[in-house]
Design an enzyme around this catalytic site. Structure first.
Site, short mmCIF file in Angstrom:
data_model
loop_
_atom_site.label_atom_id
_atom_site.label_comp_id
_atom_site.label_asym_id
_atom_site.label_seq_id
_atom_site.Cartn_x
_atom_site.Cartn_y
_atom_site.Cartn_z
N GLY A 279 0.84 -1.19 0.00
CA GLY A 279 0.00 0.00 0.00
C GLY A 279 0.87 1.24 0.00
O GLY A 279 1.58 1.50 0.98
N ASN B 164 -10.62 12.73 9.27
CA ASN B 164 -11.92 12.46 9.89
C ASN B 164 -12.46 13.72 10.58
O ASN B 164 -13.63 14.07 10.41
CB ASN B 164 -11.79 11.30 10.90
N SER C 89 -0.51 9.21 15.14
CA SER C 89 0.64 9.40 14.23
C SER C 89 0.15 9.83 12.86
O SER C 89 -0.41 9.02 12.12
CB SER C 89 1.37 8.05 14.08
N GLY D 282 0.10 4.53 -0.17
CA GLY D 282 -0.56 5.80 0.10
C GLY D 282 0.29 6.61 1.07
O GLY D 282 1.50 6.37 1.22
N ALA D 283 -0.36 7.56 1.76
CA ALA D 283 0.38 8.44 2.69
C ALA D 283 1.03 7.63 3.81
O ALA D 283 2.23 7.77 4.08
CB ALA D 283 -0.58 9.47 3.27
N LYS E 165 -7.17 1.37 10.10
CA LYS E 165 -8.02 1.65 11.26
C LYS E 165 -9.47 1.57 10.83
O LYS E 165 -10.00 2.49 10.23
CB LYS E 165 -7.69 3.04 11.83
N SER F 299 -6.37 15.97 10.73
CA SER F 299 -7.06 14.68 10.61
C SER F 299 -8.13 14.77 9.53
O SER F 299 -8.95 15.69 9.52
CB SER F 299 -7.71 14.32 11.94
N LYS G 134 -12.02 5.58 17.26
CA LYS G 134 -11.65 7.01 17.40
C LYS G 134 -11.94 7.78 16.11
O LYS G 134 -12.21 8.98 16.15
CB LYS G 134 -10.19 7.15 17.83
N1 LIG Z 1 -2.42 8.93 6.80
C1 LIG Z 1 -2.22 8.80 8.11
O1 LIG Z 1 -1.75 9.74 8.77
C2 LIG Z 1 -2.54 7.51 8.79
C3 LIG Z 1 -3.33 6.54 8.21
N2 LIG Z 1 -3.63 5.39 8.88
C4 LIG Z 1 -4.49 4.36 8.29
O2 LIG Z 1 -3.82 3.78 7.18
C5 LIG Z 1 -4.79 3.31 6.24
C6 LIG Z 1 -4.40 3.84 4.87
O3 LIG Z 1 -4.47 5.25 4.94
P1 LIG Z 1 -3.61 6.23 4.05
O4 LIG Z 1 -2.36 5.62 3.58
O5 LIG Z 1 -3.52 7.50 4.80
O6 LIG Z 1 -4.60 6.43 2.83
P2 LIG Z 1 -4.27 6.98 1.37
O7 LIG Z 1 -5.58 7.37 0.77
O8 LIG Z 1 -3.18 7.99 1.42
O9 LIG Z 1 -3.70 5.71 0.61
C7 LIG Z 1 -4.42 4.53 0.46
C8 LIG Z 1 -3.64 3.66 -0.51
O10 LIG Z 1 -4.29 2.40 -0.61
C9 LIG Z 1 -4.39 2.08 -1.99
N3 LIG Z 1 -5.56 1.21 -2.17
C10 LIG Z 1 -6.86 1.52 -1.99
N4 LIG Z 1 -7.62 0.45 -2.29
C11 LIG Z 1 -6.78 -0.53 -2.69
C12 LIG Z 1 -6.98 -1.85 -3.16
N5 LIG Z 1 -8.19 -2.37 -3.25
N6 LIG Z 1 -5.89 -2.56 -3.50
C13 LIG Z 1 -4.65 -2.03 -3.40
N7 LIG Z 1 -4.40 -0.79 -2.96
C14 LIG Z 1 -5.47 -0.04 -2.62
C15 LIG Z 1 -4.54 3.39 -2.71
O11 LIG Z 1 -4.17 3.27 -4.07
C16 LIG Z 1 -3.57 4.26 -1.93
O12 LIG Z 1 -2.27 4.13 -2.41
C17 LIG Z 1 -6.15 3.81 6.74
O13 LIG Z 1 -6.83 2.75 7.38
C18 LIG Z 1 -5.80 4.89 7.73
O14 LIG Z 1 -6.77 5.03 8.76
C19 LIG Z 1 -3.14 5.14 10.11
C20 LIG Z 1 -2.31 6.06 10.72
C21 LIG Z 1 -1.96 7.30 10.12
O1 LIG Z 2 -5.03 7.87 12.24
C1 LIG Z 2 -4.54 8.96 12.10
C2 LIG Z 2 -3.67 9.59 13.11
O2 LIG Z 2 -3.32 8.69 14.11
C3 LIG Z 2 -4.86 9.73 10.89
O3 LIG Z 2 -6.10 10.31 11.08
P1 LIG Z 2 -7.03 10.65 9.83
O4 LIG Z 2 -7.23 9.36 9.08
O5 LIG Z 2 -8.27 11.19 10.42
O6 LIG Z 2 -6.29 11.65 9.00
#
Ligand SMILES: NC(=O)C1=CN([C@@H]2O[C@H](COP(=O)(O)OP(=O)(O)OC[C@H]3O[C@@H](n4cnc5c(N)ncnc54)[C@H](O)[C@@H]3O)[C@@H](O)[C@H]2O)C=CC1
Ligand SMILES: O=C(CO)COP(=O)(O)O
Length: 329
Positions: free
Chosen positions: A12, A257, A139, A14-15, A109, A255, A192
């Site tokens: 994955g 959310n 984080s 993403g961010a 999450k 955030s 949360k």
């Molecule tokens: N961004 C943050 O600060 C934080 C995020 N998280 C959690 O991490 C998880 C991911 O969040 P982010 O990376 O921030 O989201 P994001 O939107 O930045 O990235 C999500 C990634 O998953 C990929 N993706 C989506 N559906 C997919 C699929 N079916 N198959 C393969 N890849 C797929 C997307 O292409 C993208 O690269 C969430 O559950 C979020 O709650 C946890 C802590 C911090």
């Molecule tokens: O889980 C997170 C921080 O711990 C990121 O929060 P958001 O998904 O709401 O941006």
């Protein structure tokens, strides 16, 4: 002897996946970062950055981006960092590549819609020969990527494995505490996000800082009730992955959310950014699970009713304020 967990896979890009890949590299690991979009991966290889999801952050030299899931097959542990609702699909695809007993650490999450399963339960079904674990806590990806101090929890049923993974991934700026209370850690992160939408609504409606603090405290009471009913330990729920992450996510528009709630509270509707807000996807299943077990979660239920269009913001706030005054605990 080679270090345990010398090579870390991240599924994955993403961010959060990109930030965690950099954090693992900072901890001295070789990292393979998989993303599903070959063009985006090509761009990451060229620019050594993930401009779409984590702009302005240089990819560490030890991070190798790939669009081929098979490249994760030789990794000693894999972090699964896709949205909660996509975790089954990607974990299922990983079954064809991971070695028996490879730790698979969910960093999502949420709770799976339709099955009412927590994230490690989804992994256990979808990728049964891996060992499920979870990483969660307060984080933001941008903070971790910038090397700002953060602390999160890594939990596995085997406490020794949790400790070894935490040691492999942690550094002075990215501190990992370890735990064997997997359920507690996954409940905190899922709940949360829903409560943070409510906090954002309070902010967007300009109800005041006092109301914001009351919301966090009463929201935390809901998180505790839900967690205890599902076997979570109180010290986990009051720790980084529960209260810690609730405080972070309820306190700033950084955030997604909270920011979704802000937009709702201001009367601007669901914000059109297309950004992932896991709480909006978890609210329905969280409230349904609470309802089935008679767990009182009025704030989460109000968020769910607003998102489902059954209630407007004024009605939701009015019904919360009209609840009978009762003993606090
Ligand atoms: N961004 C943050 O600060 C934080 C995020 N998280 C959690 O991490 C998880 C991911 O969040 P982010 O990376 O921030 O989201 P994001 O939107 O930045 O990235 C999500 C990634 O998953 C990929 N993706 C989506 N559906 C997919 C699929 N079916 N198959 C393969 N890849 C797929 C997307 O292409 C993208 O690269 C969430 O559950 C979020 O709650 C946890 C802590 C911090
Ligand atoms: O889980 C997170 C921080 O711990 C990121 O929060 P958001 O998904 O709401 O941006």
């Amino acid at each position: 002897m080679p270090a345990r967990f010398a090579t870390i896979g991240v599924a994955g890009a993403g961010a959060w996946g990109t930030a965690l890949a950099n954090a693992a590299a900072r901890a001295g690991r070789s990292v393979v970062l998989w993303g599903r979009d070959p063009q985006a991966i090509q761009a990451m290889r060229r620019s050594r950055a993930n401009e779409a999801h984590l702009p302005g952050v240089e990819l560490a030299a030890a991070v190798a981006p790939t669009a081929d899931l098979a490249d994760l097959g030789d990794c000693d542990a894999v972090l699964l960092v896709v949205p909660a609702q996509a975790s089954r699909e990607v974990a299922g695809a990983l079954t064809h590549h991971l070695r028996e007993g490879t730790p698979l650490v969910t960093c999502a999450k949420g709770i799976e819609r339709g099955t009412e399963l927590f994230m490690t339960q989804v992994l256990a079904q979808a990728c049964p020969h891996a060992v499920p674990a979870i990483l969660s806590g307060p984080s933001f990806a941008a903070d971790v990527a910038a090397g700002l101090p953060t602390a999160v929890t890594l939990a596995a049923r085997d406490a020794g494995l949790a400790e070894a993974l935490a040691a492999a991934l942690g550094s002075s700026s990215f501190r990992l505490y370890h735990s064997d209370d997997v359920r507690g850690v996954e409940i905190g992160g899922a709940a949360k996000n829903v409560l943070a939408i409510a906090a954002g609504i309070v902010g967007g409606r300009r109800l005041g800082a006092s109301a914001g603090a009351a919301l966090v405290a009463r929201g935390f009471a809901e998180l505790m009730r839900f967690g205890k009913a599902f076997g979570a330990r109180a010290e986990t729920l009051t720790g980084l992955s529960g209260l810690g992450d609730l405080i972070l996510t309820c306190s700033t528009p950084q955030s997604r959310n909270y920011s979704l709630g802000l937009s709702l509270g201001r009367g601007e509707g669901l914000h059109p950014s297309g950004q992932l807000a896991e709480g909006a996807l978890t609210a329905g299943v969280l409230v349904a699970m609470a309802g089935e077990r008679g767990i009182d979660m009025p704030i989460a239920a109000a968020v769910e009713a607003v998102l489902a269009g059954r209630s407007d913001i004024e009605q939701a706030i009015g019904s919360l304020l009209a609840r009978p005054q009762k003993a606090e605990a």
